[in-house]
Design a protein around this motif. Structure first.
Motif, PDB file in Angstrom:
ATOM      1  N   ARG A  75      -2.465   3.098  54.406  1.00  0.00           N
ATOM      2  CA  ARG A  75      -2.180   4.530  54.359  1.00  0.00           C
ATOM      3  C   ARG A  75      -0.959   4.848  55.214  1.00  0.00           C
ATOM      4  N   GLU A  76       0.048   5.450  54.582  1.00  0.00           N
ATOM      5  CA  GLU A  76       1.315   5.810  55.214  1.00  0.00           C
ATOM      6  C   GLU A  76       1.981   4.611  55.879  1.00  0.00           C
ATOM      7  N   GLY A  77       1.693   3.409  55.366  1.00  0.00           N
ATOM      8  CA  GLY A  77       2.344   2.190  55.859  1.00  0.00           C
ATOM      9  C   GLY A  77       1.824   1.677  57.187  1.00  0.00           C
ATOM     10  N   ARG A  78       0.602   2.095  57.606  1.00  0.00           N
ATOM     11  CA  ARG A  78       0.135   1.690  58.929  1.00  0.00           C
ATOM     12  C   ARG A  78      -0.217   0.210  58.990  1.00  0.00           C
ATOM     13  N   ARG A  82       3.009  -1.918  59.139  1.00  0.00           N
ATOM     14  CA  ARG A  82       3.624  -1.770  60.465  1.00  0.00           C
ATOM     15  C   ARG A  82       2.854  -2.561  61.512  1.00  0.00           C
ATOM     16  N   HIS A 133      -7.057  -3.552  58.184  1.00  0.00           N
ATOM     17  CA  HIS A 133      -6.777  -2.353  58.974  1.00  0.00           C
ATOM     18  C   HIS A 133      -6.191  -2.841  60.313  1.00  0.00           C
ATOM     19  N   GLU A 175       4.313   3.757  70.951  1.00  0.00           N
ATOM     20  CA  GLU A 175       2.999   4.056  70.379  1.00  0.00           C
ATOM     21  C   GLU A 175       1.987   4.287  71.496  1.00  0.00           C
TER      22      GLU A 175
END
Length: 521
Positions: A229-232, A235, A281, A513
């Motif tokens: 989701r949204e490239g998480r 990344r 994840h 982050e």
């Protein structure tokens, strides 16, 4: 004063006693008792007088002692003041003598200044006279030149100015021509620079082919799960491994890009585990990458063990075995370092046997000659010297250590094994197609990019991606705030621009982050 009061009190007491006694005698009408009472009263009065006198004497003595003590203290104070006054007077006398010396020096200096001023005035008068003589001679010369040339001074000046104009025009044209030639030369240099940059870009694209791995997928649906989701997810993988994940239109495949083969292998195995398990994840990604790194370390040790068994080398220190295993994931000028070291070891064994030397020692030195090329941290030492230090640290024989350190002539050769290793290293590296210079220089440039980022405080990780066109920097959120992150990106870009040579441009991305983690029990 105190003794009188005491005496008066005692007298009053005596009078009171006498009065009481008399009253007592009057009541009893006994003269004997009265007489005894008077005697006792007189005795009491006498004792009181004696006691008063002794108290008076004591008080007088105490007063004398106090006076003597105060007198001595006063004398001490007076002596201290006298001493201070004497010191002050001495300083004043010293100051007076110093001032008098300064005044005498100033008088001498003033005299020298006056003498210099007189001399200067005399020189000025002399120069003024000389100037008058020169002016007269100048006028006389002008008159003579006018007579010789037959022209007045103003007309001659005009002709001279005209000739100077012509000469200035010629000089200006020459300067213009030089400028044009310089501009042409600069244009040629700029054109050469553009061509070189183009060649470097093409060379980089060719080098990328040696720095990528293809990860095959069962279906394109897995790509979305890898991206997350949204490239998480993607990344998180890139941050954990330092490998760029390229997801494009290629069917059932994604590309792993990194100059470090170890990182690429860790990323490939981690992706394989994640895709097989199905749970993708960020937390799971970090866990799988950590396990994969541990697996790679074990595999490196197994590779080292198999290599020394194949070559018949025994008794090698466990740390050296790990270093040999790490060589599988390193390259030198495009040549796999472990394959190169195996070739050198075999060649050394053959050559040592032909020369009647110990082939096992030669193989050992040949295998270990390039261990200095696989340090876990960057170092300024040449790889030959670093490898020799490691060999000495882990108990290798002096002949082997000398062969490692001398195979690039950094130190003097002290045994026959050393030239054999040097020659076999050259044979293995010089064979056609063994090495590619462009790959090594490209990888070194990417390492330099990452090292520049690590030179700044607060940097946690740094990865060179996009074939060196982007530097991704991960900072510690506790040490670097948002404003400092922006400044850090600018400072790193300026450092790269100043210290490095590279084709095109380099994009510096600083990632900060913040994580908040709690555990529900």
């Amino acid at each position: 004063m105190d003794s009188n009061i005491v005496f008066l009190i005692i007298a009053l007491i005596g009078i009171a006693l006498g009065f009481l006694i008399s009253k007592f005698l009057e009541k009893n009408n006994s003269s004997k008792v009265v007489e005894n009472a008077r005697r006792e009263a007189e005795t009491i009065l006498k004792d009181a007088r004696n006691e008063g006198e002794s108290i008076k004497k004591d008080k007088i003595l105490q007063a004398k002692e106090k006076f003597i003590e105060l007198k001595s203290e006063h004398e001490k104070v007076i002596l201290g003041r006298d001493k201070k006054m004497a010191e002050t007077e001495k300083r004043i006398r010293d100051k007076e003598s110093q001032v008098s010396n300064e005044l005498s020096k100033n008088s001498k200096l003033n005299k020298r200044v006056e003498d210099k001023l007189k001399d200067y005035t005399h020189r000025v008068e002399y120069l003024e006279k000389k100037q008058e003589q020169i002016d007269k001679l100048h006028d006389r010369k002008i008159q003579q030149l006018e007579i010789i040339s037959g022209l007045p001074a103003e007309e001659a000046k005009a002709q001279l100015v005209e000739s100077l104009k012509e000469k200035a025009k010629a000089d200006a044209m020459a300067m213009i021509q030089d400028s044009i030639e310089e501009a042409k030369l600069t244009a040629q240099q700029e054109a050469k620079k553009i061509i070189i940059n183009s060649i470097q870009r093409i060379g980089t694209e060719e080098a990328i082919e040696n720095c990528v791995s293809v990860f095959n997928l069962e279906s394109d649906d897995v790509k979305g799960r890898i991206i997350g989701r949204e490239g998480r997810n993607i990344r998180a993988i890139e941050a954990a491994t330092g490998v760029e994940i390229i997801v494009d239109d290629t069917p059932e495949a994604i590309i792993l890009s990194c100059f470090d083969p170890v990182r690429r292998e860790i990323a490939r195995l981690s992706l394989h585990r994640l895709v097989t398990d199905g749970r993708i994840h960020p937390a799971r990604i970090e866990e799988v990458v950590a396990k994969t790194k541990k697996q790679i370390d074990e595999e490196i040790a197994d590779i080292g063990k198999r290599t020394i068994i194949d070559l018949g080398i025994h008794g090698l220190h466990p740390e050296l075995i790990k270093i040999v295993g790490r060589m599988k994931y390193r390259s030198s000028y495009g040549q796999n370092l472990l394959q190169h070291s195996r070739e050198v070891a075999k060649l050394c064994g053959v050559m040592a046997s032909e020369l009647g030397l110990n082939p096992k020692v030669a193989k050992r030195a040949g295998l270990l000659h390039d261990i200095g090329k696989v340090p876990e941290t960057e170092t300024e030492l040449p790889h030959a010297i670093l490898g020799m230090q490691w060999a000495e640290k882990y108990g290798e024989k002096p002949d082997v250590c000398n062969a490692i350190g001398a195979h690039h002539d950094e130190i003097e050769m002290k045994s026959l094994i050393s030239p054999i290793v040097q020659v076999c290293d050259a044979i293995s590296g010089a064979r056609p197609g063994a090495r590619r210079q462009i790959v090594d220089s490209y990888i070194q440039r990417l390492k330099d990019l990452e090292n520049i980022a690590f030179g700044f405080s607060g940097v946690k990780k740094a990865y060179a991606i996009q074939a060196g066109r982007e530097l991704r920097v991960i900072v510690e959120s506790e040490k670097v705030n948002d404003d400092k992150a922006a400044n850090l990106s600018f400072e790193i870009s300026q450092k790269i621009q100043t210290d490095m040579t590279y084709p095109g441009q380099v994009k510096v991305t600083v990632i900060r982050e913040t994580r908040a983690v709690n555990i529900a029990k």
